[in-house]
Scaffold this motif. Structure first.
Motif, PDB file in Angstrom:
ATOM      1  N   TYR A 186      -3.281  10.782   1.871  1.00 54.63           N
ATOM      2  CA  TYR A 186      -3.153   9.367   1.491  1.00 54.63           C
ATOM      3  C   TYR A 186      -2.291   9.224   0.242  1.00 54.63           C
ATOM      4  CZ  TYR A 186      -4.706   5.333  -1.309  1.00 54.63           C
ATOM      5  OH  TYR A 186      -4.754   4.236  -2.135  1.00 54.63           O
TER       6      TYR A 186
ATOM      7  N   GLN B 160      -4.035   6.003  11.825  1.00 56.53           N
ATOM      8  CA  GLN B 160      -3.634   5.820  10.423  1.00 56.53           C
ATOM      9  C   GLN B 160      -2.270   6.469  10.163  1.00 56.53           C
ATOM     10  OE1 GLN B 160      -5.098   4.405   7.609  1.00 56.53           O
ATOM     11  NE2 GLN B 160      -6.984   3.648   8.557  1.00 56.53           N
TER      12      GLN B 160
ATOM     13  N   ASP C 289      -3.989   2.788   5.622  1.00 57.78           N
ATOM     14  CA  ASP C 289      -4.473   1.398   5.555  1.00 57.78           C
ATOM     15  C   ASP C 289      -5.940   1.420   5.118  1.00 57.78           C
ATOM     16  OD1 ASP C 289      -5.252  -1.213   5.908  1.00 57.78           O
ATOM     17  OD2 ASP C 289      -4.356  -1.432   7.899  1.00 57.78           O
ATOM     18  N   LEU C 290      -6.195   1.138   3.826  1.00 57.24           N
ATOM     19  CA  LEU C 290      -7.556   1.212   3.300  1.00 57.24           C
ATOM     20  C   LEU C 290      -8.472   0.162   3.915  1.00 57.24           C
ATOM     21  CD1 LEU C 290      -6.984   1.879  -0.514  1.00 57.24           C
ATOM     22  CD2 LEU C 290      -7.415   3.534   1.319  1.00 57.24           C
TER      23      LEU C 290
ATOM     24  N   SER D 291      -2.476   0.393  -0.224  1.00 58.22           N
ATOM     25  CA  SER D 291      -2.322   0.941   1.129  1.00 58.22           C
ATOM     26  C   SER D 291      -0.840   1.140   1.445  1.00 58.22           C
ATOM     27  CB  SER D 291      -2.933  -0.009   2.162  1.00 58.22           C
ATOM     28  OG  SER D 291      -4.332  -0.115   1.985  1.00 58.22           O
TER      29      SER D 291
END
Length: 524
Positions: free
Chosen positions: A144, A237, A168-169, A206
């Motif tokens: 991330y 993700q 994408d949190l 994000s």
């Protein structure tokens, strides 16, 4: 032009089981002595930020690997790829960037990004770093942050490699909530309160929702196809972020993007209808897409980094690490034995197809022990044709590592015959290439020395004198033909410690050295 590769002896340490540390083990914090703790003053808030570092002892500037810890880890978390970086004698830094992602100053914050920038600047000032060879790599939460660094890092790093990362949190919050995983609670502590997620703040942190920067760097994205089922981060993700970056490129190649149909099938079925034809470190590849400097690889696995190939996938001193390699290896027992240099190449080099024509006892041109199958002169054309057929004519390299068995005491007095056989062998490889209109390159490994005190059977009495004579003549032949060369005799003659198990067969450390020497040629 002939190129001789001499790589310095690396500091190979006793790890106390460290090499077997479970991937993403946040409890393991035992670092070898070669790695040091340092503190760097943050330019964000003037706080002291800790790091683990390894400084290359090479006289020449070396690459810098910036390895980012996982979601729940910190700078002390034992890093699976640190040993691989150390083996190559590169520089290494493992920053804290505000520790575990359970507080506002962590989790892709401006402070965390600045800490990574500061760590790179510290390394440039305090270690012998090649500034054009800075590589960011991370997995899980580190994957991330690798994506976040791609979007926001100031320093123009050469590459960003994200394994099983989160883009994408907001989506991951609900994915974690639905799976009953603790990460939903962590996200509330980072970008929310005890009950509600701050959607706006989550999107600011994000990668999927940020504006793309103008970068020339490579971006490699990896995900295990079972992640999300047997792991915490669904492969969507990674795929969504890949599509975002490719969609912003000029002259978009729609075939290079992941279609909604492909994405849905992979996420649901966890198997590909048309798998990629090359493996990733002996892992099946379900999907590989590439558009310019951006690539996506969905491999057989879960929430993990494939450590055995991760460092080789960094584009250090090369442009395209995802180009398939087709290799024919011709050698003796050092290539034939389990753990030998050929088997190491199969394990460590991504996208490789390798025909192993090495056999214990093989010579350049003698029927060793009256066995015709040990005479490469008799078998050369057969090996070359086998490689061509198996690789559809796409042979990239022929590696030759012969000569040790020709130096046996049984063949004393036949040195000039050995040299003539070697010349025949080289010319045969070159002639076959021209006749068959192939485009392979040739790499020759000059045979290593014999450790006479370990040769208990006396088969190699006087061998080093003969090997020196061979290698001088071999070197001249290779130079005349413009063949790439690794001088294993010169390398291991300088070692201060034993490099064989029995006087002849290279030990684990020496096989490791030889494999890395070979890889430095294949990937140049």
């Amino acid at each position: 032009m002939i190129k001789k590769i001499f790589i310095p002896i690396f500091l190979l340490f006793s790890i106390h089981g460290w090499a077997q540390v479970k991937w993403d083990d946040t409890e393991s914090k035992n670092w070898p002595e070669a790695f040091k703790k340092v503190k760097i003053i943050s330019s964000f808030d003037v706080s002291e930020q800790p790091c683990i570092v390894y400084a290359s002892n090479s006289s020449k500037p070396q690459p810098l690997v910036v390895s980012l810890h996982s979601w729940s880890g910190d700078y002390l978390q034992t890093d699976s790829i640190a040993l691989e970086v150390n083996r190559r004698n590169w520089n290494y830094i493992h920053p804290d960037f505000r520790g575990p992602n359970n507080k506002p100053l962590a989790c892709g914050s401006d402070a965390a990004i600045q800490d990574i920038d500061d760590a790179i600047q510290w390394a440039l000032k305090n270690m012998n770093v090649d500034p054009k060879e800075v590589h960011i790599i991370g997995s899980s939460g580190g994957g991330y942050m690798t994506m976040m660094c791609y979007m926001k890092l100031k320093y123009p790093a050469k590459s960003f490699s994200s394994w099983v990362g989160i883009s994408d949190l907001e989506a991951w919050y609900y994915e974690s909530l639905g799976r009953g995983q603790k990460y939903a609670g962590d996200l509330l502590k980072c970008v929310g309160d005890s009950t509600f997620l701050n959607i706006g703040e989550a999107r600011k942190r994000s990668p999927l929702h940020l504006l793309l920067p103008k970068r020339k760097a490579t971006l490699h994205l990896y995900a295990g196809i079972h992640d999300g089922y047997k792991g915490s981060v669904p492969i969507t993700q990674t795929m969504h972020f890949y599509n975002k970056v490719v969609a912003a490129q000029k002259n978009i190649n729609k075939n290079a993007m992941v279609s909604e149909n492909e994405l849905l099938k992979l996420a649901v079925r966890r198997i590909s209808e048309n798998p990629y034809t090359y493996d990733l470190g002996k892992r099946k590849v379900h999907l590989h897409k590439q558009s310019g400097p951006v690539s996506l690889t969905i491999f057989e696995g879960g929430h993990e980094m494939v450590v055995s190939v991760a460092t080789n996938l960094l584009p250090v001193y090369t442009k395209d690490v995802h180009k398939p390699l087709h290799v024919l290896a011709i050698g003796d027992s050092n290539g034939d034995l389990p753990g030998g240099w050929v088997h190491r190449l199969e394990k460590e080099v991504p996208w490789i197809k390798l025909i192993n024509a090495a056999k214990s006892g093989r010579t350049i041109g003698f029927d060793n022990n009256r066995d015709t199958s040990l005479n490469e002169r008799r078998l050369l054309e057969q090996h070359l044709r086998k490689a061509k057929a198996a690789m559809d004519g796409k042979v990239d390299w022929v590696i030759v590592a012969l000569g040790t068995n020709d130096a046996k005491a049984d063949f004393d007095g036949r040195e000039d015959e050995v040299i003539a056989n070697y010349q025949w062998l080289l010319d045969g490889i070159i002639s076959f290439k021209k006749e068959q209109q192939l485009n392979y390159r040739v790499l020759a490994i000059l045979p290593p020395p014999i450790e006479g005190n370990a040769d208990t059977e006396g088969k190699y009495v006087g061998a080093n004198k003969r090997l020196l004579y061979f290698n001088q003549a071999f070197g001249k032949l290779l130079k005349e033909r413009g063949i790439f060369t690794i001088d294993a005799f010169g390398t291991f003659s300088k070692w201060e410690h034993s490099f064989t198990t029995d006087g002849v067969h290279l030990n684990e450390k020496a096989q490791n050295q030889l494999s890395m020497d070979i890889q430095s040629v294949l990937f140049q």
